[in-house]
Design a protein around this motif. Structure first.
Motif, PDB file in Angstrom:
ATOM      1  N   GLU A  57      -8.359 -19.310   4.018  1.00 38.80           N
ATOM      2  CA  GLU A  57      -7.701 -18.675   5.164  1.00 38.80           C
ATOM      3  C   GLU A  57      -8.728 -18.301   6.229  1.00 38.80           C
ATOM      4  O   GLU A  57      -8.517 -18.546   7.419  1.00 38.80           O
ATOM      5  N   VAL A  90      -4.495 -12.348  14.274  1.00 36.06           N
ATOM      6  CA  VAL A  90      -5.169 -13.316  13.401  1.00 36.06           C
ATOM      7  C   VAL A  90      -6.684 -13.094  13.465  1.00 36.06           C
ATOM      8  O   VAL A  90      -7.367 -13.092  12.438  1.00 36.06           O
ATOM      9  N   ALA A 139      -3.088 -11.431  10.600  1.00 41.63           N
ATOM     10  CA  ALA A 139      -2.013 -12.414  10.436  1.00 41.63           C
ATOM     11  C   ALA A 139      -2.722 -13.720  10.082  1.00 41.63           C
ATOM     12  O   ALA A 139      -3.951 -13.785  10.099  1.00 41.63           O
ATOM     13  N   LYS A 140      -1.979 -14.758   9.756  1.00 38.15           N
ATOM     14  CA  LYS A 140      -2.601 -16.030   9.392  1.00 38.15           C
ATOM     15  C   LYS A 140      -1.883 -17.174  10.090  1.00 38.15           C
ATOM     16  O   LYS A 140      -0.688 -17.101  10.355  1.00 38.15           O
ATOM     17  N   TYR A 141      -2.644 -18.222  10.354  1.00 40.32           N
ATOM     18  CA  TYR A 141      -2.028 -19.440  10.868  1.00 40.32           C
ATOM     19  C   TYR A 141      -1.323 -20.139   9.714  1.00 40.32           C
ATOM     20  O   TYR A 141      -1.807 -20.140   8.588  1.00 40.32           O
ATOM     21  N   ASN A 142      -0.170 -20.750  10.008  1.00 40.53           N
ATOM     22  CA  ASN A 142       0.525 -21.519   8.975  1.00 40.53           C
ATOM     23  C   ASN A 142       0.342 -23.009   9.237  1.00 40.53           C
ATOM     24  O   ASN A 142      -0.310 -23.408  10.207  1.00 40.53           O
ATOM     25  N   LEU A 143       0.896 -23.824   8.385  1.00 43.98           N
ATOM     26  CA  LEU A 143       0.713 -25.275   8.517  1.00 43.98           C
ATOM     27  C   LEU A 143       1.294 -25.820   9.819  1.00 43.98           C
ATOM     28  O   LEU A 143       0.732 -26.750  10.407  1.00 43.98           O
ATOM     29  N   ASN A 144       2.390 -25.261  10.287  1.00 42.19           N
ATOM     30  CA  ASN A 144       2.960 -25.705  11.560  1.00 42.19           C
ATOM     31  C   ASN A 144       2.014 -25.392  12.727  1.00 42.19           C
ATOM     32  O   ASN A 144       1.874 -26.196  13.649  1.00 42.19           O
ATOM     33  N   HIS A 145       1.369 -24.231  12.673  1.00 44.83           N
ATOM     34  CA  HIS A 145       0.388 -23.876  13.704  1.00 44.83           C
ATOM     35  C   HIS A 145      -0.766 -24.880  13.694  1.00 44.83           C
ATOM     36  O   HIS A 145      -1.195 -25.360  14.745  1.00 44.83           O
ATOM     37  N   ILE A 146      -1.268 -25.174  12.500  1.00 44.91           N
ATOM     38  CA  ILE A 146      -2.384 -26.113  12.369  1.00 44.91           C
ATOM     39  C   ILE A 146      -1.987 -27.485  12.897  1.00 44.91           C
ATOM     40  O   ILE A 146      -2.767 -28.143  13.593  1.00 44.91           O
ATOM     41  N   ASP A 147      -0.774 -27.916  12.606  1.00 39.84           N
ATOM     42  CA  ASP A 147      -0.301 -29.222  13.072  1.00 39.84           C
ATOM     43  C   ASP A 147      -0.263 -29.270  14.603  1.00 39.84           C
ATOM     44  O   ASP A 147      -0.711 -30.239  15.223  1.00 39.84           O
TER      45      ASP A 147
END
Length: 83
Positions: free
Chosen positions: A11, A46, A53-61
């Motif tokens: 993370e 974040v 907070a954390k970035y999720n996979l959709n954010h990374i995409d």
């Protein structure tokens, strides 16, 4: 006084990678928020070590698409056994 919130190694790696991209490209937290479809305050949370907070996979995409990268570029090269 708030304590620093501990995140897993993976993370923290993703957060550091995105923060470095943001700084390298001279973008604001609001710019990153616009790219991933959230407000500046989310990106601030974040990057804040006391309220994470954390970035999720959709954010990374979305970030990968914006910067012309692969989503796997946001991850460490090898798995960390200490997760």
């Amino acid at each position: 006084m708030s304590e620093i919130v501990k995140l897993s190694t993976i993370e923290q790696h993703v957060i550091n990678f995105v923060t470095e991209l943001r700084i390298k490209h001279q973008l604001t937290q609001a710019d990153i928020g616009a790219i991933i479809g959230v407000g500046r305050s989310f990106v601030n949370k974040v990057e804040d070590k006391k309220e994470r907070a954390k970035y999720n996979l959709n954010h990374i995409d979305k970030l990968a698409d914006h910067f012309g990268l692969s989503p796997k570029d946001f991850l460490p090269e090898k798995a960390n056994r200490h997760l």
